[in-house]
Every structure is written in structure tokens, then in C-alpha cells.
Write a protein that holds these residues in place. Structure first.
Motif, PDB file in Angstrom:
ATOM      1  N   THR A  29       6.321   2.791 112.559  1.00 49.37           N
ATOM      2  CA  THR A  29       6.956   2.352 111.345  1.00 49.37           C
ATOM      3  C   THR A  29       7.581   1.214 111.452  1.00 49.37           C
ATOM      4  N   TYR A  30       7.985   0.862 112.589  1.00 49.94           N
ATOM      5  CA  TYR A  30       8.877  -0.664 112.689  1.00 49.94           C
ATOM      6  C   TYR A  30       7.813  -1.591 112.558  1.00 49.94           C
ATOM      7  N   LYS A  31       8.179  -2.532 111.624  1.00 43.87           N
ATOM      8  CA  LYS A  31       6.969  -3.738 111.393  1.00 43.87           C
ATOM      9  C   LYS A  31       7.486  -5.067 111.647  1.00 43.87           C
ATOM     10  N   ASN A  32       8.646  -5.158 112.184  1.00 49.63           N
ATOM     11  CA  ASN A  32       8.995  -6.553 112.368  1.00 49.63           C
ATOM     12  C   ASN A  32       8.791  -6.981 113.919  1.00 49.63           C
ATOM     13  N   TYR A  33       7.534  -7.358 114.118  1.00 49.56           N
ATOM     14  CA  TYR A  33       7.037  -7.590 115.535  1.00 49.56           C
ATOM     15  C   TYR A  33       6.092  -8.517 115.538  1.00 49.56           C
ATOM     16  N   LYS A  34       5.810  -8.958 116.729  1.00 53.26           N
ATOM     17  CA  LYS A  34       4.578  -9.786 117.073  1.00 53.26           C
ATOM     18  C   LYS A  34       3.947  -9.007 118.379  1.00 53.26           C
ATOM     19  N   PHE A  35       2.987  -9.014 117.873  1.00 49.78           N
ATOM     20  CA  PHE A  35       1.829  -8.196 119.083  1.00 49.78           C
ATOM     21  C   PHE A  35       1.266  -9.140 119.779  1.00 49.78           C
ATOM     22  N   ILE A  36       1.252  -9.213 121.277  1.00 52.35           N
ATOM     23  CA  ILE A  36       0.633 -10.141 121.831  1.00 52.35           C
ATOM     24  C   ILE A  36      -0.452  -8.965 122.779  1.00 52.35           C
ATOM     25  N   VAL A  37      -1.679  -9.558 122.961  1.00 54.84           N
ATOM     26  CA  VAL A  37      -2.622  -8.848 124.048  1.00 54.84           C
ATOM     27  C   VAL A  37      -3.117  -9.984 124.669  1.00 54.84           C
ATOM     28  N   ALA A  38      -3.000  -9.593 126.091  1.00 55.22           N
ATOM     29  CA  ALA A  38      -3.601 -10.690 127.053  1.00 55.22           C
ATOM     30  C   ALA A  38      -4.786  -9.726 127.321  1.00 55.22           C
ATOM     31  N   ASP A  39      -5.990 -10.639 127.250  1.00 56.84           N
ATOM     32  CA  ASP A  39      -7.384 -10.108 127.993  1.00 56.84           C
ATOM     33  C   ASP A  39      -7.649 -10.707 129.279  1.00 56.84           C
ATOM     34  N   ASP A  40      -7.619  -9.892 130.370  1.00 61.46           N
ATOM     35  CA  ASP A  40      -7.919 -10.651 131.709  1.00 61.46           C
ATOM     36  C   ASP A  40      -9.410 -10.814 131.965  1.00 61.46           C
ATOM     37  N   ALA A  41     -10.043 -11.619 131.171  1.00 62.07           N
ATOM     38  CA  ALA A  41     -11.502 -11.971 131.393  1.00 62.07           C
ATOM     39  C   ALA A  41     -12.418 -10.724 131.351  1.00 62.07           C
ATOM     40  N   SER A  42     -12.428  -9.776 130.420  1.00 58.81           N
ATOM     41  CA  SER A  42     -13.187  -8.782 130.231  1.00 58.81           C
ATOM     42  C   SER A  42     -14.418  -9.046 130.176  1.00 58.81           C
ATOM     43  N   THR A  43     -15.352  -8.402 130.618  1.00 60.51           N
ATOM     44  CA  THR A  43     -16.680  -8.555 130.864  1.00 60.51           C
ATOM     45  C   THR A  43     -17.543  -7.527 129.942  1.00 60.51           C
ATOM     46  N   ASP A  44     -16.945  -6.716 129.222  1.00 58.31           N
ATOM     47  CA  ASP A  44     -17.526  -5.681 128.248  1.00 58.31           C
ATOM     48  C   ASP A  44     -17.104  -6.290 126.822  1.00 58.31           C
TER      49      ASP A  44
END
Length: 71
Positions: A29-44
Motif C-alpha cells: 500500500t505504501y507507494k513512495n519508493y524506489k525499488f532497486i534490484v541487483a542481479d548477481d550475474a544470473s545464468t538462468d
């Protein structure tokens, strides 16, 4: 106005449940955000799934390592 928060998620070869994790954050419900996703060199297909979300949702920012950094 509510304070902006940063949500940080790491990922490595999580194609089976990464979309569920992303949707869980997006459904909050809280919408004031920045969503950071760090992918560590996934192979799939994790990176492809993440790129799809990054391209369609402004709050998601993807950082992808070209080589494995952890583990």
C-alpha cells in the motif's frame, strides 16, 4: 507527503519466484519508493524477467553484474 524509501532486493538464479517477489513489493500500500534490484550475474532467465519489469515500471531500477560477486 510520505518519505521516499528505497527497497533493495538481490537476485541470483531465482527465475522460479522472482516475479512473485516483485509483485509482492508492487502490491504494497505504501507507494513512495524506489525499488532497486541487483542481479548477481544470473545464468538462468532471472535477468530477462527483471528487464521486462524495469522497462515497464518506473519505480524499478535494475543493476546487473556481468560476473558473480557473491558466493
Amino acid at each position: 507527503m510520505d518519505k521516499k524509501v528505497s527497497i533493495i532486493m538481490s537476485a541470483y538464479n531465482h527465475e522460479d519466484y522472482i516475479e512473485s517477489a516483485i509483485r509482492s513489493v508492487l502490491n504494497q500500500t505504501y507507494k513512495n519508493y524506489k525499488f532497486i534490484v541487483a542481479d548477481d550475474a544470473s545464468t538462468d532467465h532471472t535477468a530477462e524477467i527483471l528487464m521486462k519489469y524495469e522497462n515497464s515500471i518506473d519505480e524499478i531500477h535494475l543493476y546487473r553484474s556481468e560476473e558473480r560477486r557473491v558466493g
